[in-house]
Design a protein around this motif. Structure first.
Motif, PDB file in Angstrom:
ATOM      1  N   SER A   1       0.867  -1.172   0.000  1.00 41.27           N
ATOM      2  CA  SER A   1       0.000   0.000   0.000  1.00 41.27           C
ATOM      3  C   SER A   1       0.906   1.225   0.000  1.00 41.27           C
ATOM      4  O   SER A   1       1.996   1.192   0.564  1.00 41.27           O
TER       5      SER A   1
ATOM      6  N   THR B   1      -3.035   6.173   0.341  1.00 42.88           N
ATOM      7  CA  THR B   1      -3.482   7.186   1.296  1.00 42.88           C
ATOM      8  C   THR B   1      -2.683   8.455   1.061  1.00 42.88           C
ATOM      9  O   THR B   1      -1.450   8.422   1.065  1.00 42.88           O
TER      10      THR B   1
ATOM     11  N   CYS C   1      -6.203  11.363   4.027  1.00 42.34           N
ATOM     12  CA  CYS C   1      -6.147  11.316   5.489  1.00 42.34           C
ATOM     13  C   CYS C   1      -6.027  12.759   5.973  1.00 42.34           C
ATOM     14  O   CYS C   1      -4.991  13.391   5.809  1.00 42.34           O
TER      15      CYS C   1
ATOM     16  N   ASN D   1      -5.074   9.199  12.002  1.00 41.15           N
ATOM     17  CA  ASN D   1      -5.612   7.904  11.617  1.00 41.15           C
ATOM     18  C   ASN D   1      -4.766   6.836  12.289  1.00 41.15           C
ATOM     19  O   ASN D   1      -3.565   6.757  12.049  1.00 41.15           O
ATOM     20  N   VAL D   2      -5.379   6.013  13.121  1.00 39.75           N
ATOM     21  CA  VAL D   2      -4.641   5.021  13.889  1.00 39.75           C
ATOM     22  C   VAL D   2      -5.217   3.641  13.642  1.00 39.75           C
ATOM     23  O   VAL D   2      -6.430   3.455  13.684  1.00 39.75           O
ATOM     24  N   ASP D   3      -4.340   2.699  13.338  1.00 38.29           N
ATOM     25  CA  ASP D   3      -4.727   1.301  13.469  1.00 38.29           C
ATOM     26  C   ASP D   3      -3.727   0.681  14.436  1.00 38.29           C
ATOM     27  O   ASP D   3      -2.941   1.386  15.055  1.00 38.29           O
ATOM     28  N   LYS D   4      -3.713  -0.599  14.580  1.00 38.11           N
ATOM     29  CA  LYS D   4      -2.870  -1.228  15.599  1.00 38.11           C
ATOM     30  C   LYS D   4      -1.379  -1.058  15.340  1.00 38.11           C
ATOM     31  O   LYS D   4      -0.578  -1.085  16.262  1.00 38.11           O
ATOM     32  N   ARG D   5      -0.997  -0.870  14.086  1.00 38.45           N
ATOM     33  CA  ARG D   5       0.429  -0.832  13.749  1.00 38.45           C
ATOM     34  C   ARG D   5       0.933   0.521  13.276  1.00 38.45           C
ATOM     35  O   ARG D   5       2.113   0.806  13.359  1.00 38.45           O
TER      36      ARG D   5
ATOM     37  N   CYS E   1       0.204   4.878  12.716  1.00 34.42           N
ATOM     38  CA  CYS E   1      -0.533   6.106  13.021  1.00 34.42           C
ATOM     39  C   CYS E   1      -0.101   7.168  12.020  1.00 34.42           C
ATOM     40  O   CYS E   1       1.091   7.437  11.868  1.00 34.42           O
TER      41      CYS E   1
ATOM     42  N   ARG F   1      -3.895   9.711  20.916  1.00 27.96           N
ATOM     43  CA  ARG F   1      -4.052   8.591  19.981  1.00 27.96           C
ATOM     44  C   ARG F   1      -2.731   8.154  19.366  1.00 27.96           C
ATOM     45  O   ARG F   1      -2.613   7.046  18.859  1.00 27.96           O
TER      46      ARG F   1
ATOM     47  N   VAL G   1       1.844   3.416  19.506  1.00 28.51           N
ATOM     48  CA  VAL G   1       1.711   2.865  18.158  1.00 28.51           C
ATOM     49  C   VAL G   1       3.123   2.620  17.646  1.00 28.51           C
ATOM     50  O   VAL G   1       3.972   3.511  17.716  1.00 28.51           O
TER      51      VAL G   1
END
Length: 153
Positions: free
Chosen positions: A49, A83, A114, A118-122, A124, A136, A140
């Motif tokens: 990505s 993104t 974005c 924007n945060v996911d588990k891996r 930010c 947030r 990370v």
């Protein structure tokens, strides 16, 4: 998950640096688009990505429609999601940016902007006009942020 990140590409057909526009694209614009195609080829070869970590373009001001179309088409060649994180050159004010014309979402293309943390588990993502000290962002493993001048106070 494979990620490819590019920072500050500043794609733009600057007249001063690239000569006259021919069908909306000059030499500098053509070179920018060539670099963009090479980035997409590399990203696709890695099944990654793509994150453009700010300043996709050099100005939030008016762009040649032909150049904008060519850049949008280049981004659409990515086989995985793209993104576009807001940078200081991509917008004029909070909620007012120039990247919407490059976004698209359908069965084979996903290019999104974005504009907030924007945060996911891996990962930010922190656009330039958001505060890196935000809670947030903590804990990370990977933070990708764009720093630019937003408020000179």
């Amino acid at each position: 998950m494979n990620l490819a990140v590019i920072f500050d590409p500043h794609f733009w057909p600057h007249r001063r640096h690239g000569g006259p526009l021919v069908k909306g694209i000059n030499r500098r614009g053509a070179l920018c688009l060539d670099v963009g195609r090479r980035v997409v080829d590399t990203v696709n070869s890695k099944s990654a990505s793509l994150i453009v970590a700010g300043d996709l373009v050099d100005s939030a001001g008016p762009v040649s429609p032909q150049f904008a179309h060519a850049l949008r088409e280049t981004l659409s060649l990515c086989q995985r999601p793209v993104t576009l994180m807001l940078g200081n050159h991509d917008m004029t004010a909070d909620g007012d940016h120039s990247l919407g014309i490059y976004t698209q979402h359908d069965d084979w293309t996903d290019v999104q902007v974005c504009d907030d943390i924007n945060v996911d588990k891996r990962v930010c993502l922190v656009p330039f006009h958001r505060d890196i000290r935000d809670a947030r962002v903590r804990d990370v493993p990977l933070v990708i942020a764009h720093f630019g001048i937003y408020d000179d106070s």
